[in-house]
Motif scaffolding. Structure first.
Motif, PDB file in Angstrom:
ATOM      1  N   PRO A  78      81.634  73.380  30.806  1.00 48.47           N
ATOM      2  CA  PRO A  78      81.193  72.455  31.855  1.00 48.47           C
ATOM      3  C   PRO A  78      82.102  72.526  33.080  1.00 48.47           C
ATOM      4  CG  PRO A  78      82.312  71.271  30.105  1.00 48.47           C
ATOM      5  CD  PRO A  78      82.199  72.697  29.649  1.00 48.47           C
ATOM      6  N   ARG A  79      81.578  72.066  34.183  1.00 46.21           N
ATOM      7  CA  ARG A  79      82.360  72.045  35.423  1.00 46.21           C
ATOM      8  C   ARG A  79      83.415  70.952  35.404  1.00 46.21           C
ATOM      9  NH1 ARG A  79      80.520  75.124  39.526  1.00 46.21           N
ATOM     10  NH2 ARG A  79      81.508  73.831  41.101  1.00 46.21           N
ATOM     11  N   GLY A  83      82.525  66.615  30.466  1.00 45.26           N
ATOM     12  CA  GLY A  83      81.449  67.258  29.726  1.00 45.26           C
ATOM     13  C   GLY A  83      81.916  68.083  28.530  1.00 45.26           C
ATOM     14  N   ILE A  84      83.218  68.138  28.299  1.00 47.37           N
ATOM     15  CA  ILE A  84      83.761  68.990  27.244  1.00 47.37           C
ATOM     16  C   ILE A  84      83.315  68.549  25.853  1.00 47.37           C
ATOM     17  CG2 ILE A  84      85.899  69.683  26.077  1.00 47.37           C
ATOM     18  CD1 ILE A  84      87.168  69.879  28.873  1.00 47.37           C
ATOM     19  N   THR A  85      83.359  67.264  25.571  1.00 40.33           N
ATOM     20  CA  THR A  85      82.994  66.780  24.237  1.00 40.33           C
ATOM     21  C   THR A  85      81.579  67.207  23.873  1.00 40.33           C
ATOM     22  OG1 THR A  85      84.518  64.924  24.355  1.00 40.33           O
ATOM     23  CG2 THR A  85      82.711  64.732  22.790  1.00 40.33           C
ATOM     24  N   GLN A  86      80.633  66.941  24.718  1.00 43.76           N
ATOM     25  CA  GLN A  86      79.244  67.304  24.460  1.00 43.76           C
ATOM     26  C   GLN A  86      79.105  68.824  24.330  1.00 43.76           C
ATOM     27  OE1 GLN A  86      76.457  65.742  27.281  1.00 43.76           O
ATOM     28  NE2 GLN A  86      74.738  66.847  26.411  1.00 43.76           N
ATOM     29  N   PHE A  87      79.782  69.574  25.181  1.00 44.85           N
ATOM     30  CA  PHE A  87      79.718  71.029  25.145  1.00 44.85           C
ATOM     31  C   PHE A  87      80.246  71.570  23.808  1.00 44.85           C
ATOM     32  CE2 PHE A  87      81.638  75.200  25.849  1.00 44.85           C
ATOM     33  CZ  PHE A  87      80.564  75.897  26.386  1.00 44.85           C
ATOM     34  N   LEU A  88      81.421  71.118  23.388  1.00 51.05           N
ATOM     35  CA  LEU A  88      82.009  71.600  22.138  1.00 51.05           C
ATOM     36  C   LEU A  88      81.186  71.214  20.932  1.00 51.05           C
ATOM     37  CD1 LEU A  88      85.821  70.961  22.755  1.00 51.05           C
ATOM     38  CD2 LEU A  88      84.607  73.145  22.793  1.00 51.05           C
ATOM     39  N   LYS A  89      80.672  70.019  20.923  1.00 46.41           N
ATOM     40  CA  LYS A  89      79.833  69.591  19.799  1.00 46.41           C
ATOM     41  C   LYS A  89      78.557  70.413  19.739  1.00 46.41           C
ATOM     42  CE  LYS A  89      81.892  65.213  19.005  1.00 46.41           C
ATOM     43  NZ  LYS A  89      81.763  63.885  18.578  1.00 46.41           N
ATOM     44  N   GLY A  90      78.022  70.816  20.880  1.00 45.57           N
ATOM     45  CA  GLY A  90      76.857  71.682  20.917  1.00 45.57           C
ATOM     46  C   GLY A  90      77.149  73.063  20.342  1.00 45.57           C
ATOM     47  N   LEU A  91      78.376  73.550  20.526  1.00 44.73           N
ATOM     48  CA  LEU A  91      78.763  74.849  19.979  1.00 44.73           C
ATOM     49  C   LEU A  91      78.849  74.816  18.458  1.00 44.73           C
ATOM     50  CD1 LEU A  91      81.618  76.068  22.351  1.00 44.73           C
ATOM     51  CD2 LEU A  91      79.251  76.847  22.270  1.00 44.73           C
ATOM     52  N   GLN A  92      79.180  73.674  17.900  1.00 47.85           N
ATOM     53  CA  GLN A  92      79.326  73.562  16.448  1.00 47.85           C
ATOM     54  C   GLN A  92      77.991  73.807  15.728  1.00 47.85           C
ATOM     55  OE1 GLN A  92      81.393  69.713  16.008  1.00 47.85           O
ATOM     56  NE2 GLN A  92      82.869  70.933  14.876  1.00 47.85           N
ATOM     57  N   ARG A  93      76.905  73.677  16.421  1.00 47.68           N
ATOM     58  CA  ARG A  93      75.594  73.864  15.810  1.00 47.68           C
ATOM     59  C   ARG A  93      75.224  75.333  15.647  1.00 47.68           C
ATOM     60  NH1 ARG A  93      73.179  69.931  19.901  1.00 47.68           N
ATOM     61  NH2 ARG A  93      74.645  68.281  19.543  1.00 47.68           N
ATOM     62  N   TRP A  94      76.008  76.226  16.210  1.00 44.46           N
ATOM     63  CA  TRP A  94      75.721  77.659  16.131  1.00 44.46           C
ATOM     64  C   TRP A  94      75.713  78.103  14.726  1.00 44.46           C
ATOM     65  CZ3 TRP A  94      78.374  80.991  20.364  1.00 44.46           C
ATOM     66  CH2 TRP A  94      77.979  80.540  21.619  1.00 44.46           C
TER      67      TRP A  94
END
Length: 94
Positions: A78-79, A83-94
């Protein structure tokens, strides 16, 4: 923000002489070579089992050169730090 996400992560700092990421990028103090140098200095490869690197969204232009220099898969984050928390949690779903 990274700690608050509770997603296991490492932060690699690059000396930008006290300037912001965008200012350092514009002054060539935050570039692919310096980021790769920091990754090696902190021996990141021995601490993680993957080759993924997240860079701030504001310097997405570095992603191609950084991927080439570092050999890592470069993800554009994120810029803003908020937005880091949401971004990192989204990566965990990979």
């Amino acid at each position: 923000e990274v700690e608050a996400s509770r997603v296991p992560s490492y932060i690699v700092s690059v000396d930008t002489e006290g300037t912001s990421v965008l200012t350092a990028w514009a002054a060539d103090k935050f570039n692919a070579e310096k980021i790769t140098e920091a990754i090696k200095k902190y021996d990141v490869a021995s601490k993680v089992s993957h080759k993924k690197l997240i860079i701030p969204g504001g310097v997405a232009v570095l992603s191609g050169k950084l991927q080439e220099e570092s050999g890592c898969e470069v993800l554009v984050g994120p810029r803003e730090a908020s937005g880091i928390t949401q971004f990192l949690k989204g990566l965990q779903r990979w």
